[in-house]
Design an enzyme around this catalytic site. Structure first.
Site, PDB file in Angstrom:
ATOM      1  N   ARG A  62       0.817  -1.213   0.000  1.00 49.49           N
ATOM      2  CA  ARG A  62       0.000   0.000   0.000  1.00 49.49           C
ATOM      3  C   ARG A  62       0.853   1.266   0.000  1.00 49.49           C
ATOM      4  O   ARG A  62       0.318   2.373   0.043  1.00 49.49           O
ATOM      5  CB  ARG A  62      -0.930   0.001   1.214  1.00 49.49           C
ATOM      6  CG  ARG A  62      -2.032  -1.048   1.096  1.00 49.49           C
ATOM      7  CD  ARG A  62      -2.938  -1.040   2.286  1.00 49.49           C
ATOM      8  NE  ARG A  62      -4.032  -1.995   2.100  1.00 49.49           N
ATOM      9  CZ  ARG A  62      -4.812  -2.440   3.063  1.00 49.49           C
ATOM     10  NH1 ARG A  62      -4.635  -2.017   4.305  1.00 49.49           N
ATOM     11  NH2 ARG A  62      -5.777  -3.303   2.806  1.00 49.49           N
TER      12      ARG A  62
ATOM     13  N   GLU B 117      -0.806  -8.825  -5.381  1.00 50.69           N
ATOM     14  CA  GLU B 117      -2.132  -9.393  -5.640  1.00 50.69           C
ATOM     15  C   GLU B 117      -2.059 -10.876  -5.991  1.00 50.69           C
ATOM     16  O   GLU B 117      -2.904 -11.662  -5.567  1.00 50.69           O
ATOM     17  CB  GLU B 117      -2.836  -8.614  -6.758  1.00 50.69           C
ATOM     18  CG  GLU B 117      -3.224  -7.189  -6.389  1.00 50.69           C
ATOM     19  CD  GLU B 117      -4.236  -7.120  -5.260  1.00 50.69           C
ATOM     20  OE1 GLU B 117      -4.897  -8.147  -4.968  1.00 50.69           O
ATOM     21  OE2 GLU B 117      -4.364  -6.047  -4.658  1.00 50.69           O
TER      22      GLU B 117
ATOM     23  N   GLN C  32      -5.620 -16.637  -2.195  1.00 50.26           N
ATOM     24  CA  GLN C  32      -5.756 -17.829  -1.355  1.00 50.26           C
ATOM     25  C   GLN C  32      -4.636 -17.967  -0.320  1.00 50.26           C
ATOM     26  O   GLN C  32      -4.307 -19.064   0.112  1.00 50.26           O
ATOM     27  CB  GLN C  32      -5.818 -19.093  -2.237  1.00 50.26           C
ATOM     28  CG  GLN C  32      -7.021 -19.093  -3.171  1.00 50.26           C
ATOM     29  CD  GLN C  32      -7.048 -20.279  -4.095  1.00 50.26           C
ATOM     30  OE1 GLN C  32      -6.240 -20.403  -4.996  1.00 50.26           O
ATOM     31  NE2 GLN C  32      -7.992 -21.180  -3.884  1.00 50.26           N
TER      32      GLN C  32
ATOM     33  N   LEU D  73       4.435 -20.905  -0.593  1.00 50.22           N
ATOM     34  CA  LEU D  73       3.205 -20.158  -0.875  1.00 50.22           C
ATOM     35  C   LEU D  73       2.155 -21.031  -1.556  1.00 50.22           C
ATOM     36  O   LEU D  73       0.978 -20.716  -1.529  1.00 50.22           O
ATOM     37  CB  LEU D  73       3.511 -18.939  -1.769  1.00 50.22           C
ATOM     38  CG  LEU D  73       4.126 -17.724  -1.077  1.00 50.22           C
ATOM     39  CD1 LEU D  73       4.467 -16.652  -2.104  1.00 50.22           C
ATOM     40  CD2 LEU D  73       3.190 -17.160  -0.012  1.00 50.22           C
ATOM     41  N   GLY D  74       2.602 -22.111  -2.200  1.00 52.11           N
ATOM     42  CA  GLY D  74       1.663 -23.016  -2.856  1.00 52.11           C
ATOM     43  C   GLY D  74       1.108 -22.471  -4.163  1.00 52.11           C
ATOM     44  O   GLY D  74       1.431 -21.361  -4.577  1.00 52.11           O
TER      45      GLY D  74
ATOM     46  N   TYR E  60     -10.441 -10.061 -11.335  1.00 46.15           N
ATOM     47  CA  TYR E  60     -10.117  -9.405 -10.064  1.00 46.15           C
ATOM     48  C   TYR E  60      -8.744  -8.748 -10.100  1.00 46.15           C
ATOM     49  O   TYR E  60      -8.601  -7.560  -9.764  1.00 46.15           O
ATOM     50  CB  TYR E  60     -10.164 -10.398  -8.901  1.00 46.15           C
ATOM     51  CG  TYR E  60      -9.450  -9.854  -7.700  1.00 46.15           C
ATOM     52  CD1 TYR E  60     -10.029  -8.877  -6.898  1.00 46.15           C
ATOM     53  CD2 TYR E  60      -8.150 -10.259  -7.404  1.00 46.15           C
ATOM     54  CE1 TYR E  60      -9.342  -8.325  -5.835  1.00 46.15           C
ATOM     55  CE2 TYR E  60      -7.458  -9.718  -6.341  1.00 46.15           C
ATOM     56  CZ  TYR E  60      -8.058  -8.749  -5.563  1.00 46.15           C
ATOM     57  OH  TYR E  60      -7.368  -8.201  -4.520  1.00 46.15           O
TER      58      TYR E  60
ATOM     59  N   ASP F  17     -13.318  -9.838  -4.865  1.00 49.68           N
ATOM     60  CA  ASP F  17     -12.673 -11.026  -4.317  1.00 49.68           C
ATOM     61  C   ASP F  17     -13.558 -11.593  -3.214  1.00 49.68           C
ATOM     62  O   ASP F  17     -14.697 -11.150  -3.019  1.00 49.68           O
ATOM     63  CB  ASP F  17     -11.260 -10.706  -3.809  1.00 49.68           C
ATOM     64  CG  ASP F  17     -11.258  -9.834  -2.557  1.00 49.68           C
ATOM     65  OD1 ASP F  17     -12.330  -9.293  -2.175  1.00 49.68           O
ATOM     66  OD2 ASP F  17     -10.185  -9.682  -1.941  1.00 49.68           O
TER      67      ASP F  17
ATOM     68  N   CYS G 299     -20.447  -5.572  13.311  1.00 52.47           N
ATOM     69  CA  CYS G 299     -21.360  -4.589  12.730  1.00 52.47           C
ATOM     70  C   CYS G 299     -21.307  -3.233  13.440  1.00 52.47           C
ATOM     71  O   CYS G 299     -21.514  -2.191  12.809  1.00 52.47           O
ATOM     72  CB  CYS G 299     -22.784  -5.137  12.737  1.00 52.47           C
ATOM     73  SG  CYS G 299     -22.998  -6.622  11.718  1.00 52.47           S
TER      74      CYS G 299
ATOM     75  N   CYS H 248     -26.529  -1.437   5.082  1.00 55.59           N
ATOM     76  CA  CYS H 248     -26.466  -2.889   5.027  1.00 55.59           C
ATOM     77  C   CYS H 248     -27.836  -3.504   5.316  1.00 55.59           C
ATOM     78  O   CYS H 248     -28.360  -3.387   6.430  1.00 55.59           O
ATOM     79  CB  CYS H 248     -25.431  -3.406   6.029  1.00 55.59           C
ATOM     80  SG  CYS H 248     -25.256  -5.202   6.044  1.00 55.59           S
TER      81      CYS H 248
END
Length: 331
Positions: free
Chosen positions: A26, A38, A43, A81-82, A119, A137, A198, A207
């Site tokens: 960021r 990204e 996952q 990381l897979g 995405y 996502d 909430c 919402c």
């Protein structure tokens, strides 16, 4: 409706400016660095990605170095990381970017790169280039499913299409990158799956699930696939500072090019020794219980190699091999 959309976005972005986590990706508008983050975050938990992100960028600081990287070095940097097709597709995309001469600057061109879906293209386009494309996502879908009280199964394509429309409708087109990051942050930290907070939500007034007191009922999901248990034993065989390993072929459907610890089926003549414990590991819908044991062999079998323990950080090791070696205090 226009005022409501603006109010939703303003409330969300104002909250984000004061409550966002300080994450390394960021702090940049560099499309390469945003793209790397990204892909890594797909996952994978943020806490896991942070150290990998720093090391990866140190080793491959730009698209050129990624394009030119030898595959073993690339896989070793990603090991743990897979979903290794991600990093292979990243290299393919990096080579395409180098051929084009620059990182693409519009959504359609970004979307055409290998391994990039809707995405990721929306995330890079909005955060790096301020282009008005809303991301969708898992976190954002959960937020919008609650905001709209979406009645459909969140896994259904028709539901995803409605949620994408809801995201597009609410997108702040003047600040698309901030809006998208705020939506993702809200889903990750406040609008959590099991325990939505909430009372802390900046858009709770908009919402529908919150208004009806049903926030925990959304999103609606179909029954998950039954998981299959399996048991595996991996063998630790050492000799003079070297470890016996075998490597998957380039044609392997899974983890091509990665090094693995042998199991008893590969070494029927191995003499099993002490137990070094066990751990659990999940792949898709299979839950493995993996036992780790020391062993000795009389001769080196075919298709296996002795690899120096000092070199283990340089080669692509499978996640299960790494976990087993940590169990045995070798890593």
């Amino acid at each position: 409706m226009a005022n409501r959309k603006r109010s939703f976005a303003d409330a969300l972005i104002e909250w984000y400016e004061h409550h966002r986590r300080d994450l390394p990706w960021r702090r940049t508008r560099d499309p390469y660095r945003i793209w790397v983050s990204e892909i890594m975050l797909q996952q994978t938990r943020v806490e896991t990605v942070i150290p990998y992100y720093a090391r990866f960028l140190e080793q491959f600081p730009g698209v050129e170095s990624l394009a030119q990287a030898p595959e073993p070095a690339l896989l070793a940097a990603w090991a743990g990381l897979g979903y290794y097709s991600r990093v292979r597709n990243m290299q393919r995309a990096a080579r395409a970017i180098c051929e084009a001469g620059e990182f693409p600057r519009d959504y359609a061109a970004i979307r055409e790169l290998p391994g990039i879906g809707d995405y990721t293209a929306a995330a890079v386009a909005s955060i790096a280039f301020d282009l008005p494309h809303a991301v969708l996502d898992g976190n954002v879908m959960r937020v919008l499913a609650r905001v709209t009280a979406e009645p459909g199964d969140i896994r259904a394509p028709s539901t995803r299409k409605r949620l994408q429309a809801a995201a597009d409708e609410r997108l702040d087109r003047d600040r698309p990158g901030e809006f998208n990051q705020a939506m993702m942050e809200l889903g990750a930290t406040v609008c959590a799956a099991a325990d939505p907070k909430c009372l802390l939500c900046p858009v709770s007034a908009y919402c529908e699930a919150r208004k009806s007191g049903r926030a925990r009922e959304f999103p609606i999901k179909s029954r998950p696939v039954d998981r299959v248990p399996a048991a595996v034993t991996l063998l630790i065989i050492e000799r003079d500072g070297h470890l016996l390993l075998w490597q998957r072929t380039p044609e392997s459907k899974r983890l091509a090019g990665f090094w693995e610890l042998p199991d008893p089926s590969r070494l029927p003549g191995a003499k099993l020794g002490e137990s070094l414990g066990e751990f659990r590991h999940s792949i898709t819908n299979t839950d493995y219980t993996i036992a780790v044991r020391r062993a000795v062999i009389a001769r080196t079998p075919e298709l296996h190699e002795w690899i120096a323990v000092s070199r283990l950080a340089e080669i692509p090791l499978s996640t299960t091999a790494r976990k087993a070696l940590r169990n045995s205090a070798i890593l």
